[in-house]
Design a protein around this motif. Sequence first.
Motif, PDB file in Angstrom:
ATOM      1  N   ILE A  51      60.004 102.428 -44.637  1.00 49.20           N
ATOM      2  CA  ILE A  51      61.353 102.789 -45.077  1.00 49.20           C
ATOM      3  C   ILE A  51      61.348 103.011 -46.585  1.00 49.20           C
ATOM      4  N   ALA A  52      61.869 104.169 -47.015  1.00 47.28           N
ATOM      5  CA  ALA A  52      61.937 104.456 -48.452  1.00 47.28           C
ATOM      6  C   ALA A  52      62.928 103.509 -49.114  1.00 47.28           C
ATOM      7  N   TRP A  53      62.528 102.937 -50.234  1.00 48.30           N
ATOM      8  CA  TRP A  53      63.384 101.973 -50.941  1.00 48.30           C
ATOM      9  C   TRP A  53      64.422 102.731 -51.770  1.00 48.30           C
ATOM     10  N   PRO A  54      65.717 102.604 -51.432  1.00 52.18           N
ATOM     11  CA  PRO A  54      66.756 103.317 -52.184  1.00 52.18           C
ATOM     12  C   PRO A  54      66.986 102.696 -53.556  1.00 52.18           C
ATOM     13  N   GLU A  55      67.576 103.477 -54.465  1.00 48.02           N
ATOM     14  CA  GLU A  55      67.823 102.982 -55.822  1.00 48.02           C
ATOM     15  C   GLU A  55      68.793 101.811 -55.821  1.00 48.02           C
ATOM     16  N   THR A  56      69.738 101.826 -54.912  1.00 46.83           N
ATOM     17  CA  THR A  56      70.738 100.750 -54.861  1.00 46.83           C
ATOM     18  C   THR A  56      70.224  99.515 -54.124  1.00 46.83           C
ATOM     19  N   GLY A  57      69.016  99.588 -53.590  1.00 43.88           N
ATOM     20  CA  GLY A  57      68.481  98.464 -52.843  1.00 43.88           C
ATOM     21  C   GLY A  57      68.772  98.589 -51.355  1.00 43.88           C
ATOM     22  N   LEU A  58      68.116  97.776 -50.570  1.00 38.70           N
ATOM     23  CA  LEU A  58      68.282  97.778 -49.120  1.00 38.70           C
ATOM     24  C   LEU A  58      69.000  96.497 -48.709  1.00 38.70           C
ATOM     25  N   PHE A  59      70.184  96.659 -48.126  1.00 41.48           N
ATOM     26  CA  PHE A  59      70.985  95.502 -47.744  1.00 41.48           C
ATOM     27  C   PHE A  59      70.877  95.295 -46.235  1.00 41.48           C
ATOM     28  N   ILE A  60      70.194  94.233 -45.859  1.00 43.32           N
ATOM     29  CA  ILE A  60      70.007  93.898 -44.451  1.00 43.32           C
ATOM     30  C   ILE A  60      70.699  92.565 -44.183  1.00 43.32           C
ATOM     31  N   SER A  61      71.657  92.568 -43.286  1.00 42.77           N
ATOM     32  CA  SER A  61      72.409  91.350 -42.983  1.00 42.77           C
ATOM     33  C   SER A  61      71.586  90.381 -42.141  1.00 42.77           C
ATOM     34  N   TYR A  62      71.741  89.130 -42.442  1.00 43.76           N
ATOM     35  CA  TYR A  62      71.120  88.108 -41.603  1.00 43.76           C
ATOM     36  C   TYR A  62      71.764  88.079 -40.218  1.00 43.76           C
TER      37      TYR A  62
END
Length: 436
Positions: free
Chosen positions: A270-281
Amino acid sequence: MANITQSSSGHPRSAEGNAFTRFLRATEIDTRLLGMVAALLVIWIGFHLYTGGLFLTPRNLWNLSVQTTEIAVLATGMVLVIVTRNIDLSIGSMLGLVAMIMGVIQAKFLPQYLGFDNSWTWLITLVCGLIAGTLIGLFQGVIIAFLGVPSFIVTLGGFLAWRGLAWYVTSGQTVAPLDTTFRIMGGGAEGSVGATWSWIIGLVACVLIIVGIIGSRHQRKRFNFPRRPLWAEYFLAILGCALVLGAIWVSTIYYWPVAIAKKYAEANGIAWPETGLFISYGIAVPVLIAVLVGIVMTFIATRLRFGRYVFAIGGNPEAAELAGIKTRWVAVRIFALMGFLAAVAAAISTARLNAAANSQGTTYELYTIAAAVIGGTSLAGGTGTIAGAMLGALVMQSLQSGMGLANVDTPIQNVVVGAVLVVAVWLDTVYRSRSK
């Protein structure tokens, strides 16, 4: 003739009293349960203010839910033990022994035959642990029921013996690391179901709450029992759904740390976006296990003949014996069930730590008994609820978590827990004396 009669519609007439009393009677909310909820809110708000806003954060609440699961699972069994006027002081040591057994099986024994991280390792380990815990509980139950040794003495002996055996399994060495699949039961980034499944589970839970309320109303109508007013039914349905969805929302706004998210992105291309990757627990797997245990134990305690026997024995052992209840075998099954639940808690604890250590379960007997008593289980026997005990576990863990955030020394934490236990027993004595 009684002062309160039933109307033709099946609704009970409004009882005398103020508006709040009428509300409680209409909704049939347990005042003791309501008192625990109020105490929990006071604890949460108090620690949130004292810690400068650290307590009521998604991260801490999510961790709090995971940390509560082990005591909550144990407390569901302790309710039945105490209801029958017994006690189990060995559950912490039993948990430690079973945890060490499961650790050795998956880290040292099975790899010789199946290799590491085999797809069957976690299942074999879990089954062996559940069998071991059940057998230990069964052994204690037989001594208590058929040899006539008081449960206090038997489980006190178990408190010492099982802890010693836990040390003997590996001579006190910690066993790690554990099977990857097995660790899912402990929570963490890999041990949670994510946002999508969390919302699906939440919606299913809401549907079950509504169906349960409707079914209960139909049953009351069928047997001509007094029914709650419709507004009370709507209130309970809305309240239950709101609590469930609120808990789901909190779990989904807590995201994976950046380092873990980056590692996940790299592993999955997965390409890392500039805003970061937000994955919920999302909901943690151990929380789901604890909720499932609570539902099953509630069903056992309220719907099965075995549960009715348990409360009958606690209310009047002599009358239960004369009524033909095999009280000894009921006691054996209760302690076997307690051992089974100790194994479930051991699996959660071991998976969460990613290790099996001799110190696991230390002081758990204190927290479990306190949770059951705070939850409304009477030490005099005959009274107790599974839901109350699990809420009591949340109260106990909230105190411990809050004091940890407030940098309270461990000895002082133990003082507070001991004081809370004494106050809970005193309140139970006052409650029973007033209800006579």
